[in-house]
Scaffold this motif. Structure first.
Motif, PDB file in Angstrom:
ATOM      1  N   LEU A  15       0.839  -1.197   0.000  1.00  0.00           N
ATOM      2  CA  LEU A  15       0.000   0.000   0.000  1.00  0.00           C
ATOM      3  C   LEU A  15       0.875   1.248   0.000  1.00  0.00           C
ATOM      4  O   LEU A  15       1.781   1.385   0.824  1.00  0.00           O
ATOM      5  CB  LEU A  15      -0.900   0.015   1.238  1.00  0.00           C
ATOM      6  N   GLU A  16       0.594   2.162  -0.901  1.00  0.00           N
ATOM      7  CA  GLU A  16       1.364   3.400  -0.964  1.00  0.00           C
ATOM      8  C   GLU A  16       0.479   4.546  -1.432  1.00  0.00           C
ATOM      9  O   GLU A  16      -0.585   4.343  -2.025  1.00  0.00           O
ATOM     10  CB  GLU A  16       2.564   3.247  -1.897  1.00  0.00           C
ATOM     11  N   VAL A  17       0.933   5.751  -1.161  1.00  0.00           N
ATOM     12  CA  VAL A  17       0.205   6.934  -1.607  1.00  0.00           C
ATOM     13  C   VAL A  17       0.501   7.162  -3.081  1.00  0.00           C
ATOM     14  O   VAL A  17       1.659   7.230  -3.491  1.00  0.00           O
ATOM     15  CB  VAL A  17       0.612   8.172  -0.786  1.00  0.00           C
ATOM     16  N   MET A  18      -0.570   7.249  -3.885  1.00  0.00           N
ATOM     17  CA  MET A  18      -0.435   7.500  -5.319  1.00  0.00           C
ATOM     18  C   MET A  18      -1.306   8.684  -5.720  1.00  0.00           C
ATOM     19  O   MET A  18      -2.301   8.983  -5.071  1.00  0.00           O
ATOM     20  CB  MET A  18      -0.869   6.270  -6.134  1.00  0.00           C
ATOM     21  N   GLU A  19      -0.913   9.322  -6.807  1.00  0.00           N
ATOM     22  CA  GLU A  19      -1.728  10.367  -7.410  1.00  0.00           C
ATOM     23  C   GLU A  19      -2.602   9.730  -8.486  1.00  0.00           C
ATOM     24  O   GLU A  19      -2.092   9.074  -9.397  1.00  0.00           O
ATOM     25  CB  GLU A  19      -0.843  11.457  -8.030  1.00  0.00           C
TER      26      GLU A  19
END
Length: 310
Positions: A15-19
């Motif tokens: 899980l990671e922060v994406m645009e």
């Protein structure tokens, strides 16, 4: 917008922060500026690839519960909701469409105002689990005064099942660990029995003919069949179905069937306002701590919902 997403199934650290592109509401839809998204076992199952939607393309975003503010309303949308209203919604994830997003477009039928007196964090814990509990009781379709057993009663789904069953006028027998007995009793269970292998036998001691129906929130399946009356139905949330001994039947439910059920969602709002159901938040974490939220949930012992703040 920012979202918590992943490109390949795996452990929490995928899980990671994406645009991702901002959603645009279609006809009959609203866009919610999400402030809170509850973390549920179905999210961790999707993350490891157990509930992939056929044909969905990465990046993948999970999450079935969102709460926030109405940001825009699509054309031909029949609603009395207005931009800026505080709302909660059930989300059916598909590809990059999931509640772990700063913005989400959903059918207006999947949205209700948040309960008066509740925060957005608290409200985010209600839609998916509350509607699943409502669906389970509707599938049992038992007359008031029936006896219903609930396993996993200390969990979010199990807790709502206990409270809604009591609101429907049923006698509720529920399981609990020693540490959770007081909690489960406070939710309204009439009889609280120790969870585990001896639960079915303990139910029979209290109800010699067995209970009229069961909701299997902890997925004990065949282990609990002896507690059911001849011909009774056991509702499960993990896909098991079919007939067992003495005509006892398993019936699997999928909450997406109630994802466009505004009357039931609004009833849950009212029941939260009236204290019939309890909104339980275990902890609130910033969105970028989604991996830690999943680790804590998978470790077990979480009571209430961990909520991600956006």
């Amino acid at each position: 917008m920012k979202a918590i997403a992943y490109t390949e199934p795996g452990g929490p650290d995928v899980l990671e922060v994406m645009e991702l592109p901002d959603p645009v509401p279609g006809p009959g839809e609203v866009v919610i500026r999400v402030r809170a998204a509850a973390v549920s076992p179905t999210d961790t199952m999707r993350r490891v690839g157990m509930r992939d939607v056929a044909g969905a393309e990465p990046p993948y975003v999970v999450g079935m519960d969102a709460a926030g503010m109405i940001e825009s309303i699509g054309s031909d949308t029949d609603t009395d909701l207005e931009i800026g209203d505080a709302v909660m919604a059930i989300v059916v994830p598909n590809g990059s469409h999931g509640a772990y997003s700063e913005k989400i477009a959903v059918p207006v039928e999947s949205v209700a105002r948040i309960p008066d007196g509740a925060s957005l964090i608290e409200a985010s814990t209600l839609p998916m689990n509350g509607l699943t509990a409502r669906l389970a009781l509707d599938k049992l379709n038992l007359p008031a005064g029936s006896t219903i057993a609930v396993t996993g009663a200390a969990g979010a789904f199990g807790g709502y099942s206990v409270q809604l069953a009591k609101a429907d006028g049923h006698t509720v027998v529920a399981d609990a660990s020693e540490a959770d007995e007081e909690l489960v009793a406070s939710l309204g269970a009439d009889v609280v029995l120790r969870r585990g292998e001896g639960f079915a036998a303990a139910v029979r001691e209290k109800f010699p003919e067995g209970v009229d129906g069961m909701i299997d929130g902890s997925v004990q399946l065949d282990e609990i069949v002896p507690a059911a009356k001849d011909g009774a139905t056991i509702v499960t949330i993990r896909g098991d179905k079919g007939e067992r001994e003495r005509g006892v039947k398993f019936w699997s439910i999928v909450v997406s069937k109630y994802a466009k059920n505004p009357e039931e969602l609004d009833t849950l709002r009212q029941q939260a306002e009236d204290g019939v159901v309890t909104l339980r938040v275990a902890e609130a974490l910033p969105m970028d701590q989604a991996p830690e939220a999943h680790r804590r949930l998978e470790a077990g012992g979480v009571r209430g919902r961990i909520v991600l703040e956006f």
